[in-house]
Design an enzyme around this catalytic site. Structure first.
Site, PDB file in Angstrom:
ATOM      1  N   ARG A 175       0.870  -1.178   0.000  1.00 33.43           N
ATOM      2  CA  ARG A 175       0.000   0.000   0.000  1.00 33.43           C
ATOM      3  C   ARG A 175       0.908   1.228   0.000  1.00 33.43           C
ATOM      4  NH1 ARG A 175      -2.824   2.904   4.414  1.00 33.43           N
ATOM      5  NH2 ARG A 175      -4.768   3.825   3.648  1.00 33.43           N
TER       6      ARG A 175
ATOM      7  N   ASN B 249      -7.059   8.005   2.709  1.00 30.44           N
ATOM      8  CA  ASN B 249      -6.665   7.433   3.991  1.00 30.44           C
ATOM      9  C   ASN B 249      -7.465   8.042   5.144  1.00 30.44           C
ATOM     10  OD1 ASN B 249      -4.596   5.834   5.614  1.00 30.44           O
ATOM     11  ND2 ASN B 249      -4.354   7.866   6.513  1.00 30.44           N
TER      12      ASN B 249
ATOM     13  N   HIS C 248      -8.532   0.088  10.000  1.00 30.17           N
ATOM     14  CA  HIS C 248      -7.197   0.189  10.565  1.00 30.17           C
ATOM     15  C   HIS C 248      -7.264  -0.210  12.033  1.00 30.17           C
ATOM     16  CE1 HIS C 248      -5.901   3.304   7.267  1.00 30.17           C
ATOM     17  NE2 HIS C 248      -6.322   2.149   6.780  1.00 30.17           N
TER      18      HIS C 248
ATOM     19  N   TYR D 177      -5.607  -0.421  15.557  1.00 29.02           N
ATOM     20  CA  TYR D 177      -4.620  -0.031  16.545  1.00 29.02           C
ATOM     21  C   TYR D 177      -5.233  -0.244  17.928  1.00 29.02           C
ATOM     22  CZ  TYR D 177      -2.009   1.766  12.554  1.00 29.02           C
ATOM     23  OH  TYR D 177      -1.324   1.864  11.369  1.00 29.02           O
TER      24      TYR D 177
ATOM     25  N   GLU E 173      -4.320  -1.187   7.746  1.00 34.22           N
ATOM     26  CA  GLU E 173      -3.177  -0.833   8.588  1.00 34.22           C
ATOM     27  C   GLU E 173      -3.344  -1.529   9.926  1.00 34.22           C
ATOM     28  OE1 GLU E 173      -2.382   3.275   9.362  1.00 34.22           O
ATOM     29  OE2 GLU E 173      -2.644   3.903   7.269  1.00 34.22           O
TER      30      GLU E 173
END
Length: 452
Positions: free
Chosen positions: A78, A155, A222, A224, A251
């Site tokens: 990516r 993004n 994503h 996290y 991500e």
């Protein structure tokens, strides 16, 4: 409910700015397609992303990174791009070069505009509509690359404020790209700095998917600190699976300032359920999240603990990545007939033309180093395994390899198939690659292939 107040993108972006002070359509059929919640390449074979993120727009000179991540086994990358609103614009020519680097290294390119990061909360962030303007302005670099490129519109397109318009804005962006002639698979990121703690993407995904006239959209979350337990990970991803909506983890990391994501659970669940992922990030992180670098100073020989985990650990890239079949010429598996044909005894001697052949080529070369590629092709009969041998005549040596097991004895090299590419139908091909060193002369050696 947990909330993310500063994603990895925001921390990295602010630091960079401070440092530098600056149903499938006819279109879709030419490239990747989506069906039943899964992603298929242009040959009709399922493709599961196993790759990394690379911050190209901030480190444009680090073009070796594409070969380096491929050498470590990745099948996709990516690539961070800029529309020019927050950082230096990546031109159509630059994007064409990025795509060429991906294809030369047999990687699938996921291209994303980073300027949208944290819109509604991050100062200077742009709208998805503005990102679409950029994509349409560089359409000349994208058209014809549908087999190798996935377009990630923007993004983390909203922060933790004013994200209620995500579904409407995302649907409109998809329709504008289609109206503008883009036939690529489209990837859309979640709001809330990509982590969707509000479940805005999760709950509106069917509506957004149906907004695409090509029905060729993939969702990206994503992961996290919001995703710090196995239960949260399986529940979130499982809801997409149950509705047959394609989802990838665009991500994720092993640690973060907002919490400690459960990377082992992410890797385990995605492997068990055929879900793609792209780890953050190859190298170049700053602003306190340097621990998310996989390689120190972009050096593939200096992997960090995170890099070792992602590339070489359990359920990591080495174990699970499979190259896109558009790079080896294979075609979809033909379903078995409804009733088996009459069986015949095997011949007592091999049929004429059984065996295999191999061709050796140099894909790229630089002072002291080169990237080699070997294509193996079965003869008139199917084979269950292969071994390729050659002898370097000019002192060359193999330093890294992928899609193969390589052993060397002096100048003699033996390359054997790995478990997933040994079986080839009659006339079918596969390939493997390697990095090597040379000094003075780098002639291609003669190669032989033995089938089993």
């Amino acid at each position: 409910m947990k909330r993310l107040f500063a994603g990895v993108g925001a921390v990295l972006l602010a630091t960079v700015a401070a440092v530098f002070a600056f149903g499938p359509s006819a279109h879709a059929a030419t490239g990747f397609t989506v069906s039943g919640g899964k992603l298929y390449d242009a040959n009709g074979n399922e493709f599961i992303m196993r790759g990394v993120n690379h911050a190209h727009t901030w480190y444009p000179s680090q073009t070796r990174s594409f070969a380096d991540v491929k050498a470590l086994g990745a099948n996709s990358v990516r690539v961070v791009l800029s529309s020019g609103d927050r950082w230096t614009r990546n031109s159509a020519d630059d994007v064409s070069n990025v795509i060429q680097l991906c294809t030369a290294n047999r990687l699938i390119c996921v291209l994303e505009v980073h300027d949208t990061t944290g819109y509604g909360e991050q100062s200077g962030a742009i709208t998805l509509a503005r990102a679409v303007d950029y994509w349409l302005s560089i359409a000349s670099a994208l058209n014809g690359q549908e087999r190798y490129v996935i377009v990630n519109i923007g993004n983390e397109p909203y922060g933790n404020q004013n994200y209620s318009a995500w579904a409407t804005d995302t649907g409109n962006a998809i329709r504008r790209l289609r109206d503008g002639g883009l036939g690529h698979t489209i990837m859309v990121d979640a709001p809330n700095w990509g982590q969707d703690w509000s479940f805005t993407m999760r709950d509106n995904a069917p509506t957004v998917f149906n907004a695409d006239p090509a029905r060729n959209t993939v969702f990206s979350v994503h992961m996290y600190g919001v995703f710090d337990t196995a239960a949260e990970i399986s529940d979130y991803l499982g809801r997409f699976r149950s509705r047959q909506l394609p989802i990838v983890v665009g991500e994720f990391g092993h640690n973060h300032s907002d919490g400690d994501p459960d990377e082992d659970a992410i890797l385990s669940y995605t492997q068990a359920n055929g879900i793609g992922w792209l780890g953050w990030s190859w190298s170049g992180n700053s602003g306190g999240v340097e621990y998310l670098d996989m390689a120190t100073n972009f050096n593939p020989n200096q992997l960090t603990n995170w890099g070792q985990r992602l590339f070489n650990g359990t359920n990591g890239i080495r174990q699970t990545a499979r190259e896109a079949s558009v790079y080896d010429g294979t075609s979809p598996t033909t379903p078995p007939p409804s009733s088996p044909p009459p069986s015949t005894p095997p011949p007592s001697t091999p049929q004429p033309g059984a065996g295999c052949t191999a061709t050796y080529s140099i894909a790229n070369q630089w002072q002291g180093g080169f990237q080699g590629e070997v294509r193996v092709t079965a003869g008139a009969s199917a084979i269950t395994g292969w071994t390729v041998r050659w002898t370097f005549a000019n002192g060359q040596s193999v330093t890294q390899s992928w899609n193969v097991t390589v052993t060397s004895s002096g100048s003699a090299v033996t390359a054997r198939n790995v478990d997933y590419n040994g079986r080839l139908g009659a006339g079918a091909s596969t390939s493997f690659g390697f990095l090597g060193s040379w000094n003075g002369t780098n002639l291609s050696p003669a190669v032989t292939c033995t089938a089993s």
